[in-house]
Structure formats: C-alpha cells, structure tokens
Design an enzyme around this catalytic site. Structure first.
Site, PDB file in Angstrom:
ATOM      1  N   GLY A 173      -9.102   2.681  -8.224  1.00  6.98           N
ATOM      2  CA  GLY A 173      -8.396   3.848  -8.724  1.00  6.98           C
ATOM      3  C   GLY A 173      -8.540   4.007 -10.227  1.00  6.98           C
ATOM      4  O   GLY A 173      -8.554   3.029 -10.985  1.00  6.98           O
ATOM      5  N   HIS A 189      -3.411   4.143  -2.409  1.00  2.40           N
ATOM      6  CA  HIS A 189      -4.350   3.270  -1.709  1.00  2.40           C
ATOM      7  C   HIS A 189      -4.974   3.990  -0.512  1.00  2.40           C
ATOM      8  O   HIS A 189      -6.170   3.839  -0.231  1.00  2.40           O
ATOM      9  CB  HIS A 189      -3.634   2.012  -1.216  1.00  2.40           C
ATOM     10  CG  HIS A 189      -3.083   1.156  -2.302  1.00  2.40           C
ATOM     11  ND1 HIS A 189      -1.730   1.044  -2.535  1.00  2.40           N
ATOM     12  CD2 HIS A 189      -3.690   0.369  -3.231  1.00  2.40           C
ATOM     13  CE1 HIS A 189      -1.531   0.212  -3.537  1.00  2.40           C
ATOM     14  NE2 HIS A 189      -2.693  -0.197  -3.993  1.00  2.40           N
ATOM     15  N   ARG A 240       4.837  -0.711  -8.168  1.00  6.39           N
ATOM     16  CA  ARG A 240       5.996  -1.094  -8.969  1.00  6.39           C
ATOM     17  C   ARG A 240       7.056   0.009  -9.036  1.00  6.39           C
ATOM     18  O   ARG A 240       8.163  -0.231  -9.511  1.00  6.39           O
ATOM     19  CB  ARG A 240       5.556  -1.497 -10.373  1.00  6.39           C
ATOM     20  CG  ARG A 240       4.809  -2.830 -10.412  1.00  6.39           C
ATOM     21  CD  ARG A 240       4.567  -3.299 -11.837  1.00  6.39           C
ATOM     22  NE  ARG A 240       4.124  -4.690 -11.856  1.00  6.39           N
ATOM     23  CZ  ARG A 240       2.873  -5.069 -11.868  1.00  6.39           C
ATOM     24  NH1 ARG A 240       1.917  -4.154 -11.860  1.00  6.39           N
ATOM     25  NH2 ARG A 240       2.535  -6.354 -11.886  1.00  6.39           N
ATOM     26  N   LEU A 297       0.816  -1.214   0.000  1.00  5.99           N
ATOM     27  CA  LEU A 297       0.000   0.000   0.000  1.00  5.99           C
ATOM     28  C   LEU A 297       0.847   1.260   0.000  1.00  5.99           C
ATOM     29  O   LEU A 297       1.930   1.298   0.592  1.00  5.99           O
ATOM     30  CB  LEU A 297      -0.933   0.006   1.217  1.00  5.99           C
ATOM     31  CG  LEU A 297      -2.332  -0.617   1.007  1.00  5.99           C
ATOM     32  CD1 LEU A 297      -2.234  -2.043   0.508  1.00  5.99           C
ATOM     33  CD2 LEU A 297      -3.139  -0.541   2.301  1.00  5.99           C
TER      34      LEU A 297
END
Length: 332
Positions: free
Chosen positions: A147, A33, A187, A29
């Site tokens: 999202g 988030h 990432r 997270l």
C-alpha cells in the site's frame, strides 16, 4: 476456498500454473488490505495464485512499541482474504521465519531508512526489509503488492529489490480511506471516539496542502500562458482595474514548487488540532522526494517532479501516519 498454510514447504508443494502475486500483511485485515488482494487477483488472473501472508514481525517493533497488543485475528483475516480473492493465507510461526532465532545478518535500510519514520523508530526499516526479503524468498512470487499509505516502506522495498537484484515486480496500490478521509489502518481500532475526531486532522492537513498545491499549480499554468503578466498587472492598475490587477500580480508571483505554501497550509490544520481535546501531538510534517525521502526545502522554488507530503502524529497512545502524492511543475 482459501487454504491456510503454516510452512514454506507446504507452500512450495503447491502446483503453480500462472503468476503468483503476494500481499504481505501483519494481520488485522481491513478494506485496505482487501483492496490489495483484489488488485493482486486482477494481476494474477484466473490461472494465477494470490498468497496473503499474515505475520507479526517482531523485528519491526522497537522498545516500548505495541508488539504485545498488536491485534491477532487470524480467523477473521482468512475470511477477508477469501472474500477478496486469495487462494492461500500463509501464516507462519516466528520460528518458521526465523528458524535460528533472532537473525544475526539483517538488511540495512541505509540513509533513506534513517529519515522520517526511521528517525522516529530507529531500526524499524531494517527489521521491515529483513522480513520482506525473507518472505519473498519463502513465497517466491512474481509480483508483490504494497500500500502507498506506507510510502517510505514502499520506496525502501523498491530500492532493496533493485539494489539486491530480486527477481520480483513491486506494485504500489493507492491508499484506501474511510468516508471521512481517515486512512485505513489496523491501529485505528485503538482510537476512542474523541481521539478519532482528532485523528482526522492528519488527512485534513494533507488535503489542505494538496488544495494549496493545486492552486499554486493553476497560477503557474496561467503564468506560462501569459508571460507579460507583470506588465499586464501594472497596466490594469493604471486604469483602475484593481481586482484584475491583483489577480495578475498573483499570477506573476506564482513560482515553481511553492513548498513553503504547501507546508504552511497543512501546518495550519495540525496546529489547530494540537489545541483539541485530546490534542494531536505532531511527530513530523514533511514534503519529500519519493525516490530517497530527502526533504524538498522551502527555498527550492525550481523543484519539478514527484513529491510526497507526509505526516505522523500521536493521538492518545496511538501513533498514526498518512501521506499524499503531489506533482510539481507538470508540463502545460
């Protein structure tokens, strides 16, 4: 105090008073988030319940993708979820979500799931929709939040909920970006400092396309206000007002859509990034209709409506995606 649960039975045993809002994640997270969780908290209200799911779904990873190295940071995730207002973190094991092993019956994403991300990652969206459907059944929310950074995913979830009559409201939350414009992603942590500088080209390309779009829309608005722009340009030329004439000609030539101009502005930034060290390796740049992710062609000069300018690229070994919403032909 946020409670961590591992089974759907534990979740079902909880007493519910108000609405239940669910935020689905694969963990790792970050502030993006947290924004989803805070939005969920506002929607659920003080009497409702916010559940954050943390589950790394193996069905979403194709051969050669990063399932094994995908970050798993549950303790840190629980802290972030708690600070953002979550009541529960639901972190099931794989056999809780798939008790019979790899599911034989799955949800198909259909034609939309074969475009863009689906073309680059075959089967990805089938796996995503299958686990989202499973988690909706396991958590039984009134509302689920996702999202807009994953715009194609959001569009497919909305389509699944509508087509298969799920009794849940789907809410999209705008993309959260770092100060330099890079879209927040789990990432991003894979990027070296040099790779991160190259990765900024994704958001920079989108902003360039957005700026070009805004300029085109402004010209179109002026063209609507002055229908005789071409005649005005010719008259100005005749009296030697070259600068004003050039401006009037630009207004006269403004057309609805201008998809080619938007793409060209974004492409210029991406082409420059391809020459950096390390280079950006473009997967796709696309301007699409968000309802079905079909391409808006360069010749659709009369296109009016919502659009998504989307990009995917690889920097080093890390694949990143980003997008920005646009509106063509807004009423004057």
């Amino acid at each position: 105090m946020t409670t961590t649960l591992r089974t759907a039975a534990e979740l079902r045993a909880r007493t519910r008073a108000g609405r239940r809002a669910v935020v689905m994640t694969m963990g790792a997270l970050h502030e993006g988030h947290a924004t989803l969780v805070r939005t969920a908290r506002a929607i659920a209200g003080p009497d409702g319940e916010v559940v954050v799911t943390v589950f790394v779904n193996p069905l979403q990873f194709g051969q050669g993708e990063d399932l094994d190295r995908y970050p798993r940071t549950l303790d840190a995730d629980v802290k972030i979820a708690e600070q953002a207002g979550a009541d529960v973190v639901f972190a099931p094991a794989v056999d809780e979500v798939y008790p019979g092993g790899e599911p034989q019956v799955r949800i198909s994403a259909g034609p939309m799931g074969e475009r863009l991300e689906g073309g680059s990652r075959p089967g990805h969206f089938d796996g995503m929709l299958t686990v989202v459907a499973k988690l909706l059944h396991l958590t039984r929310p009134d509302v689920a939040l996702f999202g807009q950074k994953d715009a194609q995913q959001l569009a497919l979830i909305r389509r699944m909920v509508r087509d298969l009559n799920f009794g849940v409201e789907i809410v999209g939350v705008p993309t959260v970006r770092e100060e330099d414009g890079l879209a927040l992603s789990s990432r991003n942590r894979y990027l070296s400092p040099k790779e991160r500088r190259t990765a900024l080209a994704l958001s920079q390309a989108l902003f360039a396309g957005s700026d070009r779009h805004a300029a085109q829309e402004a010209l179109r608005a002026r063209a609507r206000e002055v229908p005789a722009t071409r005649a005005r340009a010719e008259a100005l030329s005749a009296i030697g007002e070259s600068r004003a004439a050039a401006d009037a000609h630009a207004v006269a030539k403004a057309v609805p859509g201008a998809a080619a101009a938007v793409r060209a502005a974004a492409r210029l930034v991406l082409d420059e990034a391809a020459r950096l060290d390390p280079p950006l390796e473009l997967d796709y740049l696309a301007l699409v209709d968000p309802s079905d992710f079909t391409e808006i062609t360069d010749h659709e000069d009369e296109y009016i409506g919502e659009a998504v300018l989307a990009v995917a690229a690889r920097v080093g070994t890390t694949r990143l995606i980003d997008n920005i919403p646009l509106t063509f032909g807004a009423a004057s």
